[in-house]
Design a protein around this motif. Structure first.
Motif, PDB file in Angstrom:
ATOM      1  N   ASP A 147       0.865  -1.135   0.020  1.00 29.72           N
ATOM      2  CA  ASP A 147       0.076   0.061   0.092  1.00 29.72           C
ATOM      3  C   ASP A 147       0.872   1.135  -0.102  1.00 29.72           C
ATOM      4  O   ASP A 147       1.808   1.305   0.467  1.00 29.72           O
ATOM      5  CB  ASP A 147      -1.008   0.111   1.092  1.00 29.72           C
ATOM      6  CG  ASP A 147      -1.960  -0.765   1.165  1.00 29.72           C
ATOM      7  OD1 ASP A 147      -2.357  -1.548  -0.095  1.00 29.72           O
ATOM      8  OD2 ASP A 147      -2.578  -1.311   2.077  1.00 29.72           O
ATOM      9  N   LEU A 148       0.451   2.163  -0.734  1.00 33.69           N
ATOM     10  CA  LEU A 148       1.104   3.573  -0.736  1.00 33.69           C
ATOM     11  C   LEU A 148      -0.210   4.677  -0.276  1.00 33.69           C
ATOM     12  O   LEU A 148      -1.339   4.629  -0.571  1.00 33.69           O
ATOM     13  CB  LEU A 148       1.367   3.815  -2.253  1.00 33.69           C
ATOM     14  CG  LEU A 148       2.497   2.844  -2.798  1.00 33.69           C
ATOM     15  CD1 LEU A 148       2.904   3.099  -4.264  1.00 33.69           C
ATOM     16  CD2 LEU A 148       3.862   3.282  -2.099  1.00 33.69           C
ATOM     17  N   VAL A 149       0.299   5.588   0.695  1.00 36.01           N
ATOM     18  CA  VAL A 149      -0.450   6.704   0.962  1.00 36.01           C
ATOM     19  C   VAL A 149      -0.121   7.978  -0.044  1.00 36.01           C
ATOM     20  O   VAL A 149       1.188   8.282  -0.059  1.00 36.01           O
ATOM     21  CB  VAL A 149       0.090   6.991   2.350  1.00 36.01           C
ATOM     22  CG1 VAL A 149      -0.993   8.383   2.646  1.00 36.01           C
ATOM     23  CG2 VAL A 149      -0.453   5.757   3.342  1.00 36.01           C
ATOM     24  N   MET A 166       3.699  10.310  -2.740  1.00 36.74           N
ATOM     25  CA  MET A 166       3.500   8.761  -2.303  1.00 36.74           C
ATOM     26  C   MET A 166       4.248   8.322  -1.322  1.00 36.74           C
ATOM     27  O   MET A 166       5.539   8.611  -1.192  1.00 36.74           O
ATOM     28  CB  MET A 166       3.808   7.950  -3.684  1.00 36.74           C
ATOM     29  CG  MET A 166       2.640   8.077  -4.370  1.00 36.74           C
ATOM     30  SD  MET A 166       0.812   7.504  -4.181  1.00 36.74           S
ATOM     31  CE  MET A 166       0.395   7.445  -5.827  1.00 36.74           C
ATOM     32  N   TYR A 167       3.856   7.807  -0.326  1.00 40.24           N
ATOM     33  CA  TYR A 167       4.689   7.331   0.680  1.00 40.24           C
ATOM     34  C   TYR A 167       4.398   5.982   1.115  1.00 40.24           C
ATOM     35  O   TYR A 167       3.182   5.578   1.028  1.00 40.24           O
ATOM     36  CB  TYR A 167       4.367   8.045   2.051  1.00 40.24           C
ATOM     37  CG  TYR A 167       4.709   9.585   2.197  1.00 40.24           C
ATOM     38  CD1 TYR A 167       6.172  10.016   2.210  1.00 40.24           C
ATOM     39  CD2 TYR A 167       4.193  10.410   1.659  1.00 40.24           C
ATOM     40  CE1 TYR A 167       6.642  11.333   2.046  1.00 40.24           C
ATOM     41  CE2 TYR A 167       4.321  11.901   1.453  1.00 40.24           C
ATOM     42  CZ  TYR A 167       5.661  12.098   2.050  1.00 40.24           C
ATOM     43  OH  TYR A 167       6.360  13.463   1.743  1.00 40.24           O
ATOM     44  N   VAL A 174       5.087   5.076   8.511  1.00 42.64           N
ATOM     45  CA  VAL A 174       3.777   5.609   9.088  1.00 42.64           C
ATOM     46  C   VAL A 174       3.478   5.120  10.403  1.00 42.64           C
ATOM     47  O   VAL A 174       2.911   4.169  10.669  1.00 42.64           O
ATOM     48  CB  VAL A 174       2.752   5.392   8.047  1.00 42.64           C
ATOM     49  CG1 VAL A 174       1.282   5.945   8.668  1.00 42.64           C
ATOM     50  CG2 VAL A 174       2.909   5.933   6.784  1.00 42.64           C
ATOM     51  N   PRO A 175       4.545   5.692  11.400  1.00 42.93           N
ATOM     52  CA  PRO A 175       4.228   5.056  12.702  1.00 42.93           C
ATOM     53  C   PRO A 175       3.103   5.179  13.372  1.00 42.93           C
ATOM     54  O   PRO A 175       2.869   4.459  14.593  1.00 42.93           O
ATOM     55  CB  PRO A 175       5.632   5.859  13.419  1.00 42.93           C
ATOM     56  CG  PRO A 175       5.781   7.062  12.697  1.00 42.93           C
ATOM     57  CD  PRO A 175       4.975   7.053  11.341  1.00 42.93           C
ATOM     58  N   GLU A 176       2.213   5.921  12.974  1.00 39.70           N
ATOM     59  CA  GLU A 176       0.814   6.453  13.781  1.00 39.70           C
ATOM     60  C   GLU A 176      -0.314   6.758  12.933  1.00 39.70           C
ATOM     61  O   GLU A 176       0.028   7.578  11.828  1.00 39.70           O
ATOM     62  CB  GLU A 176       1.046   7.546  14.709  1.00 39.70           C
ATOM     63  CG  GLU A 176      -0.316   7.843  15.627  1.00 39.70           C
ATOM     64  CD  GLU A 176       0.089   8.861  16.739  1.00 39.70           C
ATOM     65  OE1 GLU A 176      -0.897   9.461  17.357  1.00 39.70           O
ATOM     66  OE2 GLU A 176       1.320   9.499  16.617  1.00 39.70           O
ATOM     67  N   ASP A 187       6.916   9.613   8.851  1.00 36.66           N
ATOM     68  CA  ASP A 187       8.506   9.875   9.120  1.00 36.66           C
ATOM     69  C   ASP A 187       8.957  10.366   8.006  1.00 36.66           C
ATOM     70  O   ASP A 187       9.712   9.219   7.172  1.00 36.66           O
ATOM     71  CB  ASP A 187       9.036   8.720   9.908  1.00 36.66           C
ATOM     72  CG  ASP A 187      10.307   9.087  10.400  1.00 36.66           C
ATOM     73  OD1 ASP A 187      11.016  10.097   9.899  1.00 36.66           O
ATOM     74  OD2 ASP A 187      10.956   8.299  11.155  1.00 36.66           O
ATOM     75  N   ARG A 188       9.104  11.490   7.296  1.00 37.38           N
ATOM     76  CA  ARG A 188       9.716  11.987   6.102  1.00 37.38           C
ATOM     77  C   ARG A 188      11.164  11.736   6.242  1.00 37.38           C
ATOM     78  O   ARG A 188      11.793  11.635   4.881  1.00 37.38           O
ATOM     79  CB  ARG A 188       9.164  13.235   5.622  1.00 37.38           C
ATOM     80  CG  ARG A 188       7.593  13.403   5.188  1.00 37.38           C
ATOM     81  CD  ARG A 188       7.065  14.570   4.563  1.00 37.38           C
ATOM     82  NE  ARG A 188       7.197  15.570   5.175  1.00 37.38           N
ATOM     83  CZ  ARG A 188       7.181  16.754   4.706  1.00 37.38           C
ATOM     84  NH1 ARG A 188       6.865  17.008   3.457  1.00 37.38           N
ATOM     85  NH2 ARG A 188       6.972  17.886   5.469  1.00 37.38           N
TER      86      ARG A 188
END
Length: 204
Positions: A147-149, A166-167, A174-176, A187-188
């Motif tokens: 999956d990508l956000v 996209m992340y 994505v810790p939270e 977390d960029r």
């Protein structure tokens, strides 16, 4: 090496209320008899379909159409399937990009930590690890490698930023995710982005 740019099409549809959950999207045709390729958003599509017909919204003015779905065989992104009312390849292609929906109250409540319905994540505020908001979650995608956000960038302090980013939707980046409070943390720095340059400040 630069990261790949993901190209995807969006289909206009009426505003879908929170009472609906999408279980997949039609991504193309299979053969010449109206079968489609369905990218699946659920781990157990067969169980969902046992509950009955799905609903589609083919265009912006649609109020919803009930369709029966018959699974044919698995494909890389989900299933090849037959959808009632589609008799040839042209009809199948005409629904490319259309999502299949079921009422939320017909699906089980998610109990597993770290699992979410895509619709519940869209619209969340994207924050840096220091709490600074930098955009809004536009959509969740899966191109076969997880999956990508997709975040619509928007520097709240300095005005709108152009484009989207996209992340990977993994704990490392994505810790939270806090659905109740309407945000997620990305977390960029772990993704290799410079947060200082991402949030420029005016200097006198």
């Amino acid at each position: 090496m630069s990261r790949p740019q993901y190209v995807h099409s969006r289909r206009e549809e009426p505003e879908i209320g929170p009472e609906w959950i999408s279980i997949g999207v039609i991504v193309g045709a299979v053969g010449v008899k109206g079968a489609v390729r369905l990218k699946v958003f659920t781990d157990d599509l067969e169980a969902v379909l046992l509950r009955g017909a799905v609903t589609i919204f083919p265009d912006q003015h649609s109020t919803g159409e009930k369709r029966d779905v018959t699974l044919m065989h698995k494909i890389k992104v989900g299933y090849a399937c037959q959808i009632s009312g589609l008799d040839d390849r042209d009809q199948a292609e005409s629904l490319r990009g259309v999502k299949l929906y079921v009422p939320r109250d017909e699906l089980p409540k998610i109990e597993e930590d770290g699992s979410y319905y895509y619709e519940d994540m869209e619209g969340l505020i994207a924050r840096d690890t220091d709490g600074t908001p930098f955009g809004v979650v536009h959509a969740i995608y899966n191109f076969g490698a997880g999956d990508l956000v997709e975040v619509q960038l928007d520097d709240v302090q300095n005005g709108p930023a152009s484009g989207t980013k996209m992340y990977p939707f993994r704990d490392q980046f994505v810790p939270e995710v806090n659905i109740e409070q309407g945000y997620l943390v990305i977390d960029r720095a772990a993704y290799g982005e410079d947060q200082e340059s991402a949030h420029p400040t005016d200097k006198a």
